[in-house]
Design a protein around this motif. Structure first.
Motif, short mmCIF file in Angstrom:
data_model
loop_
_atom_site.label_atom_id
_atom_site.label_comp_id
_atom_site.label_asym_id
_atom_site.label_seq_id
_atom_site.Cartn_x
_atom_site.Cartn_y
_atom_site.Cartn_z
N LYS A 1 -7.29 -1.03 65.14
CA LYS A 1 -6.45 -2.12 64.65
C LYS A 1 -5.25 -1.57 63.90
O LYS A 1 -5.35 -0.55 63.21
N LEU A 2 -4.12 -2.26 64.03
CA LEU A 2 -2.96 -1.98 63.19
C LEU A 2 -3.12 -2.79 61.90
O LEU A 2 -3.34 -4.00 61.95
N VAL A 3 -3.00 -2.12 60.75
CA VAL A 3 -3.13 -2.80 59.47
C VAL A 3 -2.04 -2.29 58.53
O VAL A 3 -1.33 -1.34 58.83
N ASP A 4 -1.91 -2.94 57.38
CA ASP A 4 -0.94 -2.57 56.33
C ASP A 4 0.50 -2.77 56.82
O ASP A 4 1.18 -1.82 57.24
N PHE A 5 0.98 -4.00 56.73
CA PHE A 5 2.32 -4.31 57.21
C PHE A 5 3.31 -4.57 56.08
O PHE A 5 4.35 -5.19 56.30
N ALA A 6 3.03 -4.10 54.88
CA ALA A 6 3.88 -4.38 53.73
C ALA A 6 5.31 -3.86 53.93
O ALA A 6 6.27 -4.46 53.44
N HIS A 7 5.47 -2.75 54.65
CA HIS A 7 6.79 -2.14 54.82
C HIS A 7 7.33 -2.28 56.24
O HIS A 7 8.35 -1.70 56.57
N ALA A 8 6.65 -3.06 57.07
CA ALA A 8 7.15 -3.32 58.42
C ALA A 8 8.29 -4.33 58.34
O ALA A 8 8.33 -5.18 57.46
N TYR A 9 9.24 -4.21 59.26
CA TYR A 9 10.34 -5.18 59.28
C TYR A 9 10.81 -5.39 60.72
O TYR A 9 10.56 -4.59 61.61
N MET A 10 11.51 -6.51 60.91
CA MET A 10 12.00 -6.88 62.23
C MET A 10 13.41 -6.34 62.42
O MET A 10 14.26 -6.47 61.54
N ASN A 11 13.65 -5.71 63.56
CA ASN A 11 15.00 -5.27 63.89
C ASN A 11 15.89 -6.47 64.17
O ASN A 11 15.42 -7.54 64.57
N HIS A 12 17.19 -6.28 63.96
CA HIS A 12 18.13 -7.38 64.18
C HIS A 12 19.47 -6.80 64.60
O HIS A 12 19.97 -5.86 63.97
N THR A 13 20.08 -7.37 65.62
CA THR A 13 21.34 -6.84 66.14
C THR A 13 22.46 -6.94 65.13
O THR A 13 23.43 -6.17 65.20
N ASP A 14 22.38 -7.87 64.16
CA ASP A 14 23.47 -8.08 63.21
C ASP A 14 23.31 -7.29 61.92
O ASP A 14 24.15 -7.38 61.03
N VAL A 15 22.23 -6.52 61.80
CA VAL A 15 21.99 -5.75 60.57
C VAL A 15 22.21 -4.26 60.85
O VAL A 15 21.49 -3.68 61.68
N PRO A 16 23.18 -3.62 60.19
CA PRO A 16 23.43 -2.20 60.41
C PRO A 16 22.18 -1.36 60.15
O PRO A 16 21.49 -1.54 59.15
N GLY A 17 21.88 -0.46 61.07
CA GLY A 17 20.71 0.41 60.92
C GLY A 17 19.42 -0.23 61.38
O GLY A 17 18.38 0.43 61.38
N ARG A 18 19.46 -1.50 61.75
CA ARG A 18 18.25 -2.19 62.20
C ARG A 18 18.40 -2.78 63.59
O ARG A 18 17.75 -3.77 63.94
N GLN A 19 19.27 -2.18 64.38
CA GLN A 19 19.42 -2.65 65.76
C GLN A 19 18.12 -2.42 66.52
O GLN A 19 17.39 -1.48 66.23
N PRO A 20 17.81 -3.31 67.48
CA PRO A 20 16.58 -3.15 68.26
C PRO A 20 16.49 -1.76 68.88
O PRO A 20 17.43 -1.29 69.53
N GLN A 21 15.40 -1.10 68.65
CA GLN A 21 15.19 0.24 69.17
C GLN A 21 13.70 0.57 69.17
O GLN A 21 12.91 -0.05 68.45
N ILE A 22 13.31 1.54 69.96
CA ILE A 22 11.93 1.99 69.99
C ILE A 22 11.60 2.69 68.68
O ILE A 22 12.42 3.44 68.14
N ASP A 23 10.43 2.45 68.15
CA ASP A 23 10.00 3.06 66.90
C ASP A 23 9.52 4.48 67.19
O ASP A 23 8.36 4.71 67.53
N GLU A 24 10.43 5.44 67.04
CA GLU A 24 10.11 6.83 67.36
C GLU A 24 9.04 7.41 66.44
O GLU A 24 8.27 8.28 66.84
N GLY A 25 9.00 6.94 65.19
CA GLY A 25 7.99 7.43 64.26
C GLY A 25 6.59 7.08 64.72
O GLY A 25 5.68 7.92 64.70
N CYS A 26 6.40 5.82 65.14
CA CYS A 26 5.08 5.40 65.64
C CYS A 26 4.75 6.14 66.93
O CYS A 26 3.60 6.53 67.16
N MET A 27 5.75 6.32 67.79
CA MET A 27 5.52 7.04 69.04
C MET A 27 5.04 8.45 68.76
O MET A 27 4.09 8.95 69.38
N LEU A 28 5.67 9.12 67.79
CA LEU A 28 5.29 10.48 67.46
C LEU A 28 3.86 10.54 66.92
O LEU A 28 3.05 11.37 67.35
N GLY A 29 3.53 9.65 65.97
CA GLY A 29 2.21 9.67 65.36
C GLY A 29 1.09 9.40 66.35
O GLY A 29 0.09 10.12 66.39
#
Length: 207
Positions: free
Chosen positions: A108-136
């Motif tokens: 199970k995925l748990v602990d979402f306190a620091h998760a956030y939704m990407n958004h095209t209008d927010v600098p640095g938060r454009q939709p993209q693959i989560d490379e950190g999760c992919m690596l782990g």
């Protein structure tokens, strides 16, 4: 510097860390535990030993459990390889298994306190693959596969191409944990006081 100090060394290098583990020995009816403080001492080499203990009975490797874990992690990796909506900072994977005639594994995925939704209008938060999760998740799969094939030599793990982390000393970690506990206690006390004041005004409270 803007680099954030980290408590778990392997979180930076491998993309995952072990924050805790609880094992039950069915034969002796005893529990073996690894807590977060022990998890913080692990490095790229010793973390593999802990993963091995997680899927080892003391006499043999729990091969069928391992196969189920790898299968479910591969499904999770497929999800992370396509979804671009969410970033899962500091999110945890909870791996539970019960070894019976047919092993049962639940991840199970748990602990979402620091998760956030990407958004095209927010600098640095454009939709993209989560490379950190992919690596782990990739390194977890490779580590468990390495154990499946005998665990000879060393697994071929990817590493994060980032500057050396600002690793906290034990004293700094203890101070930070103490501050967090004090803040939580203060918040609890404040909530309790507010509830008490509300009740005194005649509001009915039902547990």
């Amino acid at each position: 510097e803007n680099r954030k100090p980290v408590k778990y060394k392997t979180a930076v290098t491998l993309g995952f860390c072990i924050g805790g583990m609880l094992l039950h020995n069915r034969r002796t009816q005893e529990y073996k535990q690894l807590d977060k403080y022990q998890g913080r001492t692990l490095n790229d080499g010793t973390v593999l030993d802990v993963l091995k203990n997680f899927v080892h009975s003391g006499n043999r490797l729990k091969t069928r459990v391992l196969q189920c874990i790898v299968g479910q992690l591969e499904q999770l990796l497929k999800l992370f390889s396509t979804q671009t909506t969410w970033r899962f900072h500091s999110t945890s994977l909870l791996i539970i298994y019960d070894e019976e005639d047919e092993p049962k594994v639940d991840i199970k995925l748990v602990d979402f306190a620091h998760a956030y939704m990407n958004h095209t209008d927010v600098p640095g938060r454009q939709p993209q693959i989560d490379e950190g999760c992919m690596l782990g998740v990739t390194n977890l799969i490779r580590s468990f596969r390495f154990l499946l094939v005998g665990g000879v030599g060393a697994p071929q793990l990817e590493t994060m191409p980032v500057p050396p982390p600002l690793v906290l000393t034990p004293e700094e970690i203890a101070a930070e944990d103490g501050a967090a506990a004090a803040a939580a206690a203060a918040a609890t006390a404040s909530s309790a006081a507010a509830a008490s004041a509300s009740d005194s005004d005649g509001t009915a409270a039902t547990a």
